[in-house]
Structure formats: structure tokens, C-alpha cells
Enzyme design. Structure first.
Site, PDB file in Angstrom:
ATOM      1  N   CYS A   1      14.344  32.732  13.569  1.00  0.00           N
ATOM      2  CA  CYS A   1      13.609  31.763  14.380  1.00  0.00           C
ATOM      3  C   CYS A   1      13.755  32.133  15.850  1.00  0.00           C
ATOM      4  CB  CYS A   1      14.151  30.361  14.143  1.00  0.00           C
ATOM      5  SG  CYS A   1      13.535  29.136  15.332  1.00  0.00           S
TER       6      CYS A   1
ATOM      7  N   GLU B   1       9.251  45.750  16.019  1.00  0.00           N
ATOM      8  CA  GLU B   1       7.983  45.232  15.514  1.00  0.00           C
ATOM      9  C   GLU B   1       7.943  43.707  15.475  1.00  0.00           C
ATOM     10  OE1 GLU B   1       6.409  48.922  12.727  1.00  0.00           O
ATOM     11  OE2 GLU B   1       7.411  47.231  11.747  1.00  0.00           O
TER      12      GLU B   1
ATOM     13  N   CYS C   1      11.356  25.086  16.796  1.00  0.00           N
ATOM     14  CA  CYS C   1      10.112  25.592  17.380  1.00  0.00           C
ATOM     15  C   CYS C   1       9.204  24.447  17.820  1.00  0.00           C
ATOM     16  CB  CYS C   1       9.393  26.507  16.386  1.00  0.00           C
ATOM     17  SG  CYS C   1      10.165  28.136  16.241  1.00  0.00           S
TER      18      CYS C   1
ATOM     19  N   GLU D   1       6.342  55.475  16.153  1.00  0.00           N
ATOM     20  CA  GLU D   1       6.427  55.738  14.718  1.00  0.00           C
ATOM     21  C   GLU D   1       5.077  56.194  14.182  1.00  0.00           C
ATOM     22  OE1 GLU D   1       7.889  52.601  12.244  1.00  0.00           O
ATOM     23  OE2 GLU D   1       9.450  51.987  13.660  1.00  0.00           O
TER      24      GLU D   1
ATOM     25  N   LYS E   1      11.942  53.548   0.121  1.00  0.00           N
ATOM     26  CA  LYS E   1      12.438  54.795  -0.483  1.00  0.00           C
ATOM     27  C   LYS E   1      11.314  55.780  -0.779  1.00  0.00           C
ATOM     28  CE  LYS E   1      12.674  52.956  -5.244  1.00  0.00           C
ATOM     29  NZ  LYS E   1      12.295  51.557  -4.897  1.00  0.00           N
ATOM     30  N   TYR E   2      10.063  55.273  -0.932  1.00  0.00           N
ATOM     31  CA  TYR E   2       8.930  56.163  -1.156  1.00  0.00           C
ATOM     32  C   TYR E   2       8.094  56.368   0.107  1.00  0.00           C
ATOM     33  CZ  TYR E   2      10.005  55.659  -6.114  1.00  0.00           C
ATOM     34  OH  TYR E   2      10.634  55.679  -7.332  1.00  0.00           O
ATOM     35  N   HIS E   3       8.549  55.814   1.212  1.00  0.00           N
ATOM     36  CA  HIS E   3       7.851  56.045   2.477  1.00  0.00           C
ATOM     37  C   HIS E   3       8.050  57.500   2.899  1.00  0.00           C
ATOM     38  CE1 HIS E   3       6.659  55.707   6.680  1.00  0.00           C
ATOM     39  NE2 HIS E   3       6.226  54.486   6.445  1.00  0.00           N
TER      40      HIS E   3
END
Length: 677
Positions: free
Chosen positions: A115, A150, A160, A308, A357-359
Site C-alpha cells: 500500500c 516497475e 488510501c 530491460e 524460469k522460462y523468461h
């Protein structure tokens, strides 16, 4: 404070050695040498490792990671580690997690789950940033700070809600001003006490999701508040860093065309912009160019970092296509062509587990150097070494501006009517595509930007008009420039209230038109539009929205061909001072948009060297010493041969060319021509 000081374009990316044994680090750095990787971004998600309990800090592992990178001669972009909070924090302080749009308080998990209004989160994240900066800020290998990661999402908790009310008090001062801005006389919404105000959510003003709201003004302000709340988190950490590291530049990684956060509101608080480029498919060249130009425009043309990109595939989508051979190289050079002063990847070594892991990674799980991806990365590293420092600080000499406005994006996308099928981003992409195809060097800028240096200003779907923008657009035309805008422009003020005047509101005098009615239809409905006359005449299709225009001095350039408004204006040009104002009243197809844009550009000699060769991109950067770099990028899967527009040396090959000579570009080929003086 501006960009980090480097000897060349930094090359590397996110490195997470905390995820594997230290004997793997040796192998990694040998491979980094092979690939010419000279910068690592470390510590992005290290909060749990560096602070295993509220009163315990342990930097032993991060010490070894930093020491090893420095000993290996790598530059370091060091993160504050606050991109995701640790489990103990959520357990000890449940209020630190977010409440979602449906009103559900989340428990610990994932990331982007903090938050932004939580005093505990703010206190502890700032303290971690303070300690990391104090510990490593004087290490000469550290050249930049990376805060958070990000930023995005939203929270609707009571903290909030209270923060929103404070934000509103600061913005409006009194409830009378707030009620007027939100038009609360509608549906008995007049607020008589600040505590009556609730965040707009599925439990209050919304139905069918975040884009369907009964009160656009309330939702618009909550979007602004949310962006500002996360900006406060960034600013708090940056301030803590400055206590012991006053000279190193600070950034955070943006996400390009990302709707929830208004990057224009953030820009002044970053020392340099950076962003993460993850295109959805192989057909994204124009979209990436738009986003690079947007990132460069955040800091008035200052270069940015490509923080990136994947060297091969992503893993976050339902379908994750592989970058074809040559595309990673091409798209990296496209970033440099549009202003990138760093080319970095996520990730340098593939993770063994969890959601990434597959990136794609420079180094795969097997740690090989003979994969296609690694070889392409190594080739790019060699080419960036050849480029050297010549492009650092180079700027784009743009005479064309494309206005991009988060407020218009938000307001149009949450509007009830005329059509929810008309999306701000898609309209902007169509007009940018026409400029990109024409090879125009352009800046993508905020509506607050000084426009005096531009000959052409394109403002698609400029739904919301704020401040003195109408007068500044008139000034562009008055001195001989051209202004182009479209349907749904000039509709509302900064509070999303309709102007009490003819559409397009305060733009009416510049554009010389009046719009009394508009017709929205489904995507299957087509109204042909005839553009121009004689040999230049072109028949195109229009969809989704058709404004019924009454010319008030403007010349008619295109007309509808069907329905009861057949023969009425669809495109107009109005002489204004020494220039003109153009208005496109219909959702033209890409051929129609491109035809209109070329008519506008033809007066100003701003076309690139190859405006009629499809998917051949050109871009110019001018270095601080006056050196001109011409980038030519072939986005096609087949070779093309062109005539060199100038003489110079291709910095990637060393080959010299002369004006008018044949200049071959292979499939996905790149030329970086240092033009002769």
C-alpha cells in the site's frame, strides 16, 4: 543531475546472483567477458535478504555481490531492494498489503502488493534505501541508483481513502470547489464533509470494472492520486539516498505506454528516465518507436536508459513468441536511434524457479556460450564497443511534436459515450504510425511542453484541454506551423466537465469548425470518406465514430460518402495566421490517417530520407560536439538497397559511403552512419 557518467553505452542488465551458489558467479563473469557485458543491475528484489526481520539488517550477501562485480570491473546500477516487501512485514503489519478494486484485503504474495499510503511501508522502505545508499554509495563501481521496480497498480484501503481526502484538500481547498469540479449536483452526490468521500471502486461508483464509473471526475482524481502516492514513495527513497549519495543519478524503470501511472507527473523527480521494453509480438516496431520517443520526451529530449528487454522470449503472456534471429539486435539499435544511452536486459542468467524460469536470458540454465541468443548478444556487445562514446548525450533534432496526455487517456477511456470502442492509445498509435512511416524525427511530449521549436504539432484525441494549451497551439499555427487534431478533441476541461460552448471547445477558432452531433457505430459499420480531389483523391474507410462537422471558415479536405450526412466534412483545413489547423472528424483507417498526415507534413520539409519505403526506419541524433548520427533500420525480413542520403562512415562496419551511392541493408539490418561534417 542527469545521466550516469559512462565511457560508452552501458551493456548488461538485471543480475540476480543471490539466486544461485557463488561458484556459478565465476562462470557468469567469464561469459560476461565474452559478451562484452560491462554493467549489472543488482539488488532489485533483495529486501527479504537484506532485512530478514524488522530490527535485523544483514548485508553480507549483498556485500559479496557488490564486491565481486566491482572486482570484475563492472559498473553497477544498484537497486534499493524495495520492489517487493518481505513476508515478515506483511505478517507483522497486515495493513501494509493492498486492498483491491473489489474491496478485498490481500495477504502476503506476489509483488506490487504494498500500500503506497502505509506509514509502515514508507518508513521501512525509506530506511532500507538509506542504509543501502550509506553502505555502497561511495563505491566507485556504483554509477546509478534504481529505486523500487516497475511502479504500478492501485490500492483502495482505508489508509488510501484518508490519503485521497488529504490529496483532495490540497487540490481543491474547499468542498465547494470540489463539488463544482466533480459536478456533484448530479445524482445527489453533494459532499458536506471530507469524510464522506470514498475511493471510487466496485463498492462505490463503478460497475463492470474500473473503466465504468458514474462520476468520471471522482475516478479521474483517484487515478491522479494513485500515481502521486507511488511518486511519493519514490521521492521518499530518493531523498534518503541523497543523504549519503548526493551526486549519483537516481531512476526507476517505467513501463512505456502504461496507463496507471502518469510518467509526465513523475519526470521532474527522476534524474534520468529508464524503461522496460517488452513488445507483444514481432510487429511492434512503430509502437516501440513511439514509446522510446515518449521516454525521451519526459526529460525534454534528454537520453534515457533501456533498462530491460528480453534477449529472446518473455514469460508473462499467454503466448510468448520468440524473437526471430536479428530482431533483438535490430530493436536494441532502434532504442539507441531514438535516444537510449544504455542497452540492458532482463535477465542475465535464467532463474531456476518461480514465474520467470522460462523468461529469456542471456545465459540459459545450462550456462552455454554457443546458443543463438548468447551469440547475438555477444555480437551486439562488440558493435556497442565499436560505437564507443560518440552517441552519449546525443539528442534528436525534432521539428515535429506528438502530444501525449495521461489525463486525456484516462478521461477518454472512462467516459460514458460516445463509444467505448474508441481507445485513446489506439488513436495515438495510428497517428504516430503515419509519422513513423514518413521517417519524421519527432518528440512525444506532454501538453505542458514548450511548443515554440516545432513546425508541426499532432494532437490525436486531445480530449482534455488544460491551462493555456489552446493559445499555445494557436501560436504554432499563427507563426506558420501546422496543428493536427482529431475527433473527441476539445471536449472537457481538467475536471472532465464539458465545455459550455460548441465542440471542439476552445480549439474552435483554430480549427474553423463546429460539431453539433456525432454518430457512433459498431466496428462492422463503415462510412467511406473521400479525401482530396483530382489525381490525389483517395477513398478510405472510417469506423467507430463520425462527427458531423459544420465548417466555420475551414476548407473541406475530405467528405463522408454515406448515410444522411453524406457529402458533409470529415476532414478540414483551416488557414490560421501564417499556418493552419487540421481536423479529422472520423475514425479513418490507417491509409486515411497516413494520407492526411502527409498533407500536413508536405508544407514543412520534415520527411525522412525514405518516406515511401515501407518498414525502413530512419532517425537522427546529434551529439554534444555536433556529430550527426543517421540510423537506418530495416524492419523487413528481406534485404533492401537504398541510395545513401549523405556521405559518412558506418560505425558498425567501418565502411565509407558517399551521397548517392548504393547502400545495402540486409534483412533486419542496421546502419549507423556518422555523417561527414
Amino acid at each position: 543531475m542527469s545521466l550516469p557518467v559512462t565511457a560508452k553505452v552501458p551493456f548488461g542488465g538485471d543480475y540476480n546472483p543471490e539466486q544461485w551458489p557463488e561458484d556459478v558467479w565465476k562462470q557468469d563473469y567469464r561469459l560476461f567477458d565474452t559478451a562484452r557485458i560491462d554493467l549489472v543491475t543488482i539488488g532489485v528484489f533483495d529486501w527479504a535478504l537484506c532485512q530478514p526481520a524488522e530490527d535485523v539488517y544483514d548485508f553480507a550477501l549483498l556485500d559479496r555481490i557488490v564486491e565481486r562485480a566491482a572486482a570484475e570491473g563492472r559498473g553497477i546500477c544498484l537497486a534499493t531492494g524495495t520492489g517487493a516487501h518481505p513476508p515478515w512485514l506483511a505478517k507483522a503489519y497486515p495493513e501494509v498489503t493492498r486492498t483491491d478494486f473489489e474491496g478485498r484485503r490481500h495477504r502476503f504474495g506476489q509483488r506490487h502488493n504494498s500500500c503506497p499510503s502505509s506509514p509502515v511501508f514508507r518508513r521501512l522502505s525509506v530506511e532500507l534505501a538509506r542504509r543501502i545508499a550509506g553502505r555502497y554509495g561511495h563505491n566507485p563501481a556504483v554509477i546509478a541508483w534504481h529505486v523500487g521496480n516497475e511502479y504500478g497498480g492501485a490500492c483502495y484501503c482505508e489508509l488510501c481513502a484518508a490519503g485521497f481526502r488529504d490529496w483532495l484538500r490540497h487540490r481543491y481547498g474547499t468542498l465547494d470547489h470540489l463539488n463544482a469540479a466533480w459536478y456533484t449536483s448530479f445524482w445527489s452526490h453533494t459532499f458536506t464533509h471530507w469524510d464522506q468521500i470514498e475511493p471510487p471502486s466496485a463498492l462505490t461508483e463503478h460497475w463492470r470494472g474500473p473503466d465504468h464509473t458514474a462520476f468520471q471526475g471522482i475516478t479521474l482524481d483517484y487515478l491522479r492520486f494513485t500515481s502521486d502516492a507511488m511518486l511519493t514513495n519514490f521521492h521518499d527513497e530518493k531523498t534518503a539516498i541523497r543523504e549519503s549519495s548526493p551526486d549519483l543519478p537516481v531512476t526507476t524503470n517505467f513501463m512505456g505506454l502504461y496507463r496507471p501511472v502518469d510518467y509526465h507527473r513523475w519526470a521532474a523527480h527522476l534524474d534520468f528516465a529508464s524503461w522496460d521494453n517488452y513488445p507483444p509480438n514481432d510487429e511492434s516496431a512503430a509502437r516501440m518507436a513511439l514509446t522510446h520517443d515518449l521516454m525521451r520526451g519526459l526529460k525534454d529530449g534528454q537520453p534515457f536508459w533501456l533498462m530491460e528487454q528480453s534477449p529472446g522470449v518473455t514469460s508473462c503472456r499467454d503466448v510468448n513468441p520468440l524473437k526471430r534471429p536479428g530482431l533483438m539486435r535490430l530493436w536494441s539499435w532502434q532504442a539507441v536511434a531514438h535516444g537510449a544511452d544504455a542497452v540492458l536486459f532482463f535477465q542475465l542468467r535464467a532463474a531456476r524457479g518461480a514465474s520467470e524460469k522460462y523468461h529469456g536470458a542471456v545465459i540459459g540454465h545450462a550456462g552455454r556460450s554457443d546458443t543463438r541468443v548468447f551469440r547475438e548478444v555477444a555480437q551486439l556487445g562488440v558493435e556497442l564497443d565499436r560505437l564507443g562514446p560518440v552517441s552519449l548525450g546525443a539528442r534528436t533534432p525534432a521539428r515535429v511534436a506528438l502530444l501525449f496526455d495521461w489525463d486525456s487517456w484516462w478521461a477518454l477511456d472512462i467516459s460514458d459515450g460516445p463509444s467505448r470502442l474508441v481507445r485513446y492509445q489506439e488513436v495515438v498509435l495510428a497517428y504516430h504510425r503515419a509519422l513513423w512511416d514518413a521517417g519524421v524525427d519527432l518528440d512525444v511530449v506532454a501538453v505542458t511542453q514548450d511548443l515554440t521549436r516545432y513546425d508541426v504539432v499532432v494532437a490525436p484525441a486531445l480530449h482534455m484541454l488544460k491551462g493555456d494549451l489552446p493559445q499555445r497551439l494557436e501560436a504554432v499555427a499563427a507563426r506558420g506551423g501546422s496543428v493536427l487534431t482529431t475527433y473527441l478533441s476539445g471536449r472537457v476541461d481538467e475536471n472532465d466537465r464539458a465545455f459550455q460552448m460548441d465542440v471542439p471547445g476552445p480549439l474552435g477558432q483554430l480549427l474553423g469548425v463546429r460539431v453539433d452531433e456525432w454518430d457512433a457505430r459498431g466496428p462492422e459499420a463503415v462510412n467511406p470518406v473521400r479525401l482530396g480531389a483530382g489525381p490525389d483523391q483517395l477513398d478510405v474507410e472510417a469506423r467507430l465514430l463520425f462527427e458531423l462537422v459544420i465548417a466555420q471558415g475551414a476548407a473541406v479536405v475530405g467528405t463522408y460518402q454515406a448515410d444522411f450526412y453524406a457529402g458533409t466534412p470529415a476532414v478540414t483545413r483551416n488557414a490560421f495566421g501564417a499556418g493552419d489547423g487540421w481536423y479529422v472528424a472520423a475514425g479513418l483507417d490507417q491509409a486515411g490517417v497516413s494520407w492526411v498526415v502527409r498533407q500536413v507534413l508536405d508544407r514543412h520539409d520534415v520527411l525522412g530520407p525514405y518516406p515511401d519505403i515501407t518498414d525502413l526506419e530512419s532517425a537522427v541524433r546529434v551529439a554534444p560536439d555536433g556529430t550527426r548520427l543517421l540510423f537506418l533500420l530495416n524492419h523487413r525480413a528481406e534485404p533492401v538497397e537504398v541510395t545513401a542520403p549523405s556521405s559518412g562512415v558506418d560505425l558498425l562496419t567501418g565502411h565509407r559511403t558517399t551521397t548517392g551511392a548504393a547502400l545495402p541493408l540486409p534483412a533486419y539490418g542496421v546502419v549507423v552512419l556518422r555523417e561527414d561534417e
